[in-house]
Design a protein around this motif. Structure first.
Motif, PDB file in Angstrom:
ATOM      1  N   ARG A 123       0.849  -1.185   0.000  1.00 22.30           N
ATOM      2  CA  ARG A 123       0.000   0.000   0.000  1.00 22.30           C
ATOM      3  C   ARG A 123       0.886   1.237   0.000  1.00 22.30           C
ATOM      4  N   GLN A 124       0.298   2.383  -0.367  1.00 20.86           N
ATOM      5  CA  GLN A 124       1.084   3.600  -0.545  1.00 20.86           C
ATOM      6  C   GLN A 124       1.788   4.011   0.747  1.00 20.86           C
ATOM      7  N   VAL A 125       3.004   4.498   0.573  1.00 19.42           N
ATOM      8  CA  VAL A 125       3.782   5.055   1.682  1.00 19.42           C
ATOM      9  C   VAL A 125       3.986   6.537   1.400  1.00 19.42           C
ATOM     10  N   LEU A 126       3.723   7.367   2.384  1.00 14.01           N
ATOM     11  CA  LEU A 126       3.893   8.803   2.250  1.00 14.01           C
ATOM     12  C   LEU A 126       5.298   9.215   2.668  1.00 14.01           C
ATOM     13  N   ILE A 127       5.731  10.362   2.177  1.00 13.68           N
ATOM     14  CA  ILE A 127       7.048  10.906   2.518  1.00 13.68           C
ATOM     15  C   ILE A 127       6.836  12.229   3.240  1.00 13.68           C
ATOM     16  N   GLY A 128       7.280  12.303   4.484  1.00 13.00           N
ATOM     17  CA  GLY A 128       7.106  13.505   5.282  1.00 13.00           C
ATOM     18  C   GLY A 128       8.391  14.308   5.380  1.00 13.00           C
ATOM     19  N   VAL A 129       8.329  15.594   5.053  1.00 13.58           N
ATOM     20  CA  VAL A 129       9.483  16.488   5.168  1.00 13.58           C
ATOM     21  C   VAL A 129       9.111  17.653   6.076  1.00 13.58           C
ATOM     22  N   ALA A 130      10.134  18.324   6.614  1.00 17.92           N
ATOM     23  CA  ALA A 130       9.929  19.239   7.746  1.00 17.92           C
ATOM     24  C   ALA A 130       9.870  20.712   7.367  1.00 17.92           C
ATOM     25  N   HIS A 131       9.437  21.041   6.160  1.00 16.55           N
ATOM     26  CA  HIS A 131       9.310  22.451   5.789  1.00 16.55           C
ATOM     27  C   HIS A 131       8.230  23.118   6.635  1.00 16.55           C
ATOM     28  N   HIS A 132       8.507  24.344   7.078  1.00 16.68           N
ATOM     29  CA  HIS A 132       7.564  25.075   7.924  1.00 16.68           C
ATOM     30  C   HIS A 132       7.232  26.426   7.296  1.00 16.68           C
ATOM     31  N   GLN A 133       6.500  27.266   8.022  1.00 12.14           N
ATOM     32  CA  GLN A 133       6.005  28.514   7.447  1.00 12.14           C
ATOM     33  C   GLN A 133       7.130  29.438   6.984  1.00 12.14           C
ATOM     34  N   ASP A 134       8.197  29.534   7.771  1.00 13.94           N
ATOM     35  CA  ASP A 134       9.298  30.418   7.387  1.00 13.94           C
ATOM     36  C   ASP A 134       9.974  29.913   6.108  1.00 13.94           C
ATOM     37  N   ASP A 135      10.115  28.588   5.981  1.00 18.87           N
ATOM     38  CA  ASP A 135      10.656  28.009   4.746  1.00 18.87           C
ATOM     39  C   ASP A 135       9.777  28.379   3.554  1.00 18.87           C
ATOM     40  N   ASN A 136       8.470  28.344   3.783  1.00 22.52           N
ATOM     41  CA  ASN A 136       7.531  28.637   2.700  1.00 22.52           C
ATOM     42  C   ASN A 136       7.659  30.089   2.246  1.00 22.52           C
ATOM     43  N   ALA A 137       7.793  31.008   3.211  1.00 21.45           N
ATOM     44  CA  ALA A 137       7.971  32.416   2.857  1.00 21.45           C
ATOM     45  C   ALA A 137       9.257  32.618   2.057  1.00 21.45           C
ATOM     46  N   GLU A 138      10.328  31.934   2.465  1.00 27.49           N
ATOM     47  CA  GLU A 138      11.594  32.014   1.726  1.00 27.49           C
ATOM     48  C   GLU A 138      11.423  31.512   0.293  1.00 27.49           C
ATOM     49  N   THR A 139      10.691  30.421   0.146  1.00 24.58           N
ATOM     50  CA  THR A 139      10.469  29.842  -1.177  1.00 24.58           C
ATOM     51  C   THR A 139       9.710  30.802  -2.086  1.00 24.58           C
ATOM     52  N   SER A 155       2.935  30.426  -5.536  1.00 23.75           N
ATOM     53  CA  SER A 155       2.027  29.776  -4.584  1.00 23.75           C
ATOM     54  C   SER A 155       2.788  29.182  -3.408  1.00 23.75           C
ATOM     55  N   GLY A 156       4.084  28.986  -3.582  1.00 23.56           N
ATOM     56  CA  GLY A 156       4.872  28.401  -2.505  1.00 23.56           C
ATOM     57  C   GLY A 156       4.710  26.900  -2.431  1.00 23.56           C
ATOM     58  N   MET A 157       5.033  26.357  -1.268  1.00 17.52           N
ATOM     59  CA  MET A 157       4.969  24.914  -1.069  1.00 17.52           C
ATOM     60  C   MET A 157       3.532  24.460  -0.834  1.00 17.52           C
ATOM     61  N   ARG A 158       3.236  23.271  -1.294  1.00 14.11           N
ATOM     62  CA  ARG A 158       1.918  22.687  -1.054  1.00 14.11           C
ATOM     63  C   ARG A 158       1.990  21.711   0.111  1.00 14.11           C
ATOM     64  N   ALA A 159       0.934  21.682   0.909  1.00 18.51           N
ATOM     65  CA  ALA A 159       0.896  20.759   2.047  1.00 18.51           C
ATOM     66  C   ALA A 159       0.983  19.319   1.572  1.00 18.51           C
ATOM     67  N   VAL A 160       0.351  19.042   0.446  1.00 23.87           N
ATOM     68  CA  VAL A 160       0.381  17.706  -0.161  1.00 23.87           C
ATOM     69  C   VAL A 160       0.801  17.847  -1.610  1.00 23.87           C
ATOM     70  N   GLN A 161       1.830  17.102  -1.987  1.00 21.21           N
ATOM     71  CA  GLN A 161       2.343  17.148  -3.364  1.00 21.21           C
ATOM     72  C   GLN A 161       2.653  15.708  -3.776  1.00 21.21           C
ATOM     73  N   GLY A 162       1.678  15.071  -4.416  1.00 23.40           N
ATOM     74  CA  GLY A 162       1.826  13.655  -4.718  1.00 23.40           C
ATOM     75  C   GLY A 162       1.851  12.862  -3.426  1.00 23.40           C
ATOM     76  N   ASN A 163       2.917  12.081  -3.229  1.00 26.91           N
ATOM     77  CA  ASN A 163       3.026  11.307  -1.989  1.00 26.91           C
ATOM     78  C   ASN A 163       3.846  12.045  -0.928  1.00 26.91           C
ATOM     79  N   ARG A 164       4.228  13.291  -1.220  1.00 23.11           N
ATOM     80  CA  ARG A 164       4.987  14.083  -0.248  1.00 23.11           C
ATOM     81  C   ARG A 164       4.060  14.937   0.591  1.00 23.11           C
ATOM     82  N   ILE A 165       4.314  14.948   1.884  1.00 22.85           N
ATOM     83  CA  ILE A 165       3.493  15.743   2.795  1.00 22.85           C
ATOM     84  C   ILE A 165       4.391  16.650   3.636  1.00 22.85           C
ATOM     85  N   ARG A 166       3.832  17.793   4.025  1.00 24.11           N
ATOM     86  CA  ARG A 166       4.569  18.769   4.821  1.00 24.11           C
ATOM     87  C   ARG A 166       3.738  19.132   6.054  1.00 24.11           C
ATOM     88  N   PRO A 167       3.772  18.302   7.080  1.00 21.06           N
ATOM     89  CA  PRO A 167       2.919  18.526   8.259  1.00 21.06           C
ATOM     90  C   PRO A 167       3.235  19.791   9.039  1.00 21.06           C
TER      91      PRO A 167
END
Length: 268
Positions: A122-138, A153-165
């Protein structure tokens, strides 16, 4: 922290009870916060950690790897370390070390997720630690490079199987979370170097904007990113409706209409 992440995850359909997530953990404050918060969950989410050793910082990088290994041992989370020759890859591909490191990190995470999927089916998600300040920089980085709506638009909370909690929290909140629990993390010395564009935005541009122009600069940049994201999603939806209506047979007319629409949108 976990309650905030869980609410954000539900809002963005990020993950749910029983899901499996590979976390990229460097040993820095952000990724340590992500690991600890996710490990505190009460939703039976299954975690594994991947640490990528870039082969760039000698003993400091070795220290980071051992720190993450020991933290995972204490938490009872499976750990894997992946060694990469980032400098060699950068030379081979004609990339900056920064970009080469990003590519190889995601390659390692995707590989770990794929192996786990093959093992469990079954699908496995990938979690990375980008936060609000990272998003503003992007967003600022993309703006200065001349990006369109998608980049602004910056970073998306969900991008395919990648998630940014952690996109729901800022850097200061992360540090307070760790400090309140007397938890430690590793400092990457290259994060202070102004050789990298992102570091110059982080250490020079954003502080200047906040101190000299508007103390809510980061908040306003993020708000602008949300507006750009909604505009991008609207245009993407409308393009899909037009395509569904007129189809492949009228592709030449659709391309010309798209060019005219783009010119009109840029003019406005």
């Amino acid at each position: 922290m976990w309650r905030k992440i869980w609410g954000f995850a539900q809002e963005n359909k990020m993950f749910t009870q029983g899901d499996r997530v590979v976390l990229g953990v460097s040993g820095g404050a952000d990724s340590v916060c992500l690991l600890l918060a996710m490990a505190e969950n009460d939703k039976e989410i299954c975690l594994r950690v991947v640490h990528v050793h870039h082969g760039l910082r000698g003993k400091e990088a070795d220290r980071d790897g051992e720190f993450v290994r020991e933290l995972c041992r204490e938490l009872g989370v499976p750990f894997e370390i992946v060694y990469q020759d980032v400098a060699g890859y950068a030379r081979e591909k004609g990339l900056s070390v920064e970009e080469a490191g990003r590519i190889l990190r995601y390659e390692a995470l995707e590989g770990a997720a794929k192996r786990w999927e093959e093992d469990g089916g079954r699908q496995v998600l990938i979690g990375v630690a980008h936060h609000q300040d990272d998003n503003a920089e992007t967003i600022l980085h993309h703006l200065l490079r001349g990006s369109g709506l998608r980049g602004l638009s910056g970073m998306r909370a969900v991008q395919g199987n990648r998630i940014r909690p952690l996109l729901i929290v800022g850097r200061q909140e992360i540090l307070e979370y760790l400090t309140d629990r007397n938890l430690t993390w590793c400092e990457d010395s290259t994060n202070q170097s102004e050789h990298y564009t992102r570091n110059r935005i982080r250490h020079c541009l954003i502080p200047y904007m906040t101190e000299q122009i508007n103390h809510r600069a980061v908040e306003n940049v993020l708000h602008a990113g949300e507006i750009f994201a909604r505009a991008d999603q609207y245009l993407e939806k409308q393009a899909g409706l037009v395509w569904d209506r007129y189809g492949w047979e009228n592709r030449e007319q659709l391309v010309m209409a798209g060019i005219q629409l783009n010119a009109s949108w840029r003019w406005r």
